[in-house]
Write a protein that holds these residues in place. Structure first.
Motif, PDB file in Angstrom:
ATOM      1  N   LYS A  39       0.833  -1.200   0.000  1.00  0.00           N
ATOM      2  CA  LYS A  39       0.000   0.000   0.000  1.00  0.00           C
ATOM      3  C   LYS A  39       0.874   1.259   0.000  1.00  0.00           C
ATOM      4  CE  LYS A  39      -3.750   2.099   2.514  1.00  0.00           C
ATOM      5  NZ  LYS A  39      -4.021   2.364   3.925  1.00  0.00           N
ATOM      6  N   ASN A  41       3.946   1.502  -1.123  1.00  0.00           N
ATOM      7  CA  ASN A  41       4.576   1.637  -2.442  1.00  0.00           C
ATOM      8  C   ASN A  41       3.594   2.192  -3.464  1.00  0.00           C
ATOM      9  OD1 ASN A  41       7.046   0.756  -1.598  1.00  0.00           O
ATOM     10  ND2 ASN A  41       6.660  -1.382  -2.095  1.00  0.00           N
ATOM     11  N   ALA A  42       2.345   1.733  -3.388  1.00  0.00           N
ATOM     12  CA  ALA A  42       1.332   2.202  -4.324  1.00  0.00           C
ATOM     13  C   ALA A  42       1.128   3.703  -4.172  1.00  0.00           C
ATOM     14  CB  ALA A  42       0.020   1.462  -4.094  1.00  0.00           C
ATOM     15  N   GLU A  43       1.143   4.187  -2.915  1.00  0.00           N
ATOM     16  CA  GLU A  43       0.968   5.624  -2.692  1.00  0.00           C
ATOM     17  C   GLU A  43       2.131   6.427  -3.250  1.00  0.00           C
ATOM     18  OE1 GLU A  43       0.138   5.834   1.497  1.00  0.00           O
ATOM     19  OE2 GLU A  43      -1.860   4.988   1.180  1.00  0.00           O
ATOM     20  N   LYS A  44       3.353   5.885  -3.081  1.00  0.00           N
ATOM     21  CA  LYS A  44       4.533   6.559  -3.627  1.00  0.00           C
ATOM     22  C   LYS A  44       4.443   6.613  -5.144  1.00  0.00           C
ATOM     23  CE  LYS A  44       7.785   5.176  -0.168  1.00  0.00           C
ATOM     24  NZ  LYS A  44       8.675   4.038   0.048  1.00  0.00           N
ATOM     25  N   ASN A  45       4.059   5.481  -5.747  1.00  0.00           N
ATOM     26  CA  ASN A  45       3.947   5.439  -7.203  1.00  0.00           C
ATOM     27  C   ASN A  45       2.908   6.427  -7.697  1.00  0.00           C
ATOM     28  OD1 ASN A  45       5.885   3.506  -7.381  1.00  0.00           O
ATOM     29  ND2 ASN A  45       4.461   1.782  -7.483  1.00  0.00           N
ATOM     30  N   ASN A  46       1.832   6.571  -6.941  1.00  0.00           N
ATOM     31  CA  ASN A  46       0.784   7.519  -7.289  1.00  0.00           C
ATOM     32  C   ASN A  46       1.313   8.938  -7.313  1.00  0.00           C
ATOM     33  OD1 ASN A  46      -1.766   6.964  -8.070  1.00  0.00           O
ATOM     34  ND2 ASN A  46      -2.476   6.399  -6.022  1.00  0.00           N
ATOM     35  N   THR A  47       2.110   9.281  -6.303  1.00  0.00           N
ATOM     36  CA  THR A  47       2.684  10.628  -6.225  1.00  0.00           C
ATOM     37  C   THR A  47       3.540  10.898  -7.446  1.00  0.00           C
ATOM     38  OG1 THR A  47       2.741  10.405  -3.832  1.00  0.00           O
ATOM     39  CG2 THR A  47       4.069  12.158  -4.778  1.00  0.00           C
ATOM     40  N   ARG A  49       3.428   9.365 -10.339  1.00  0.00           N
ATOM     41  CA  ARG A  49       2.596   9.399 -11.543  1.00  0.00           C
ATOM     42  C   ARG A  49       1.859  10.731 -11.667  1.00  0.00           C
ATOM     43  NH1 ARG A  49       0.485   4.345 -11.550  1.00  0.00           N
ATOM     44  NH2 ARG A  49      -1.031   4.953 -10.011  1.00  0.00           N
ATOM     45  N   ASN A  50       1.342  11.236 -10.551  1.00  0.00           N
ATOM     46  CA  ASN A  50       0.613  12.505 -10.598  1.00  0.00           C
ATOM     47  C   ASN A  50       1.517  13.655 -11.033  1.00  0.00           C
ATOM     48  OD1 ASN A  50      -1.689  11.229  -9.780  1.00  0.00           O
ATOM     49  ND2 ASN A  50      -1.481  11.799  -7.624  1.00  0.00           N
ATOM     50  N   ASN A  53       2.311  13.343 -14.693  1.00  0.00           N
ATOM     51  CA  ASN A  53       1.159  13.778 -15.495  1.00  0.00           C
ATOM     52  C   ASN A  53       1.083  15.297 -15.581  1.00  0.00           C
ATOM     53  OD1 ASN A  53       0.303  11.245 -16.187  1.00  0.00           O
ATOM     54  ND2 ASN A  53      -1.123  11.052 -14.482  1.00  0.00           N
TER      55      ASN A  53
END
Ligand code: ZN
Length: 126
Positions: A39, A41-47, A49-50, A53
């Motif tokens: 979870k 790691n997913a949040e870090k990846n989201n940051t 990616r955002n 973008n």
């Protein structure tokens, strides 16, 4: 005897169940630890990616506003703002000999001129 301890029982960072055992435990078991790490790691990846973008969107906006036939153009702040340009996201800065600072979004740069006008440049050199 008065009970002066007022500690909240530690709970698992993954499933939220009360933890038993060592005081520094964060998860109840290996399963919860793996779930919790995934979870995070997913949040870090989201940051990442955002932000990527936003940078790509900024580049699209600059590319759209600068005609392919021109190497520079002037755009007002309001126009950039209206397109959703995120001014604080850029990939690098460049200080010219004249003391002007360009903010680059990949190969497109922008520099603040007077009265909220921006100079947009495209750098083809690689
Ligand atoms: Zn758990």
């Amino acid at each position: 005897m008065q009970n002066t301890t007022n500690t909240i029982a530690p709970t698992c960072k993954s499933c939220g169940k009360p933890l038993r055992g060592r005081a520094d435990k964060k998860y109840c078991d290996d399963y919860c630890r793996a779930t919790g790490n995934n979870k995070q790691n997913a949040e870090k990846n989201n940051t990442v990616r955002n932000i990527n973008n936003l940078l790509l969107k900024n580049r699209r906006i600059l590319a759209m506003l600068l005609p392919a036939t021109e190497s520079t153009t002037k755009i007002h702040y309001d126009k950039l703002h209206e397109k959703g340009f995120a001014f604080k996201y850029f990939t690098n800065t460049h200080l010219t000999k004249n003391g002007n600072t360009y903010h680059y979004v990949y190969d497109y740069g922008f520099r603040l001129l007077e009265n909220n006008w921006y100079l947009i440049v495209h750098n083809n050199e690689k």
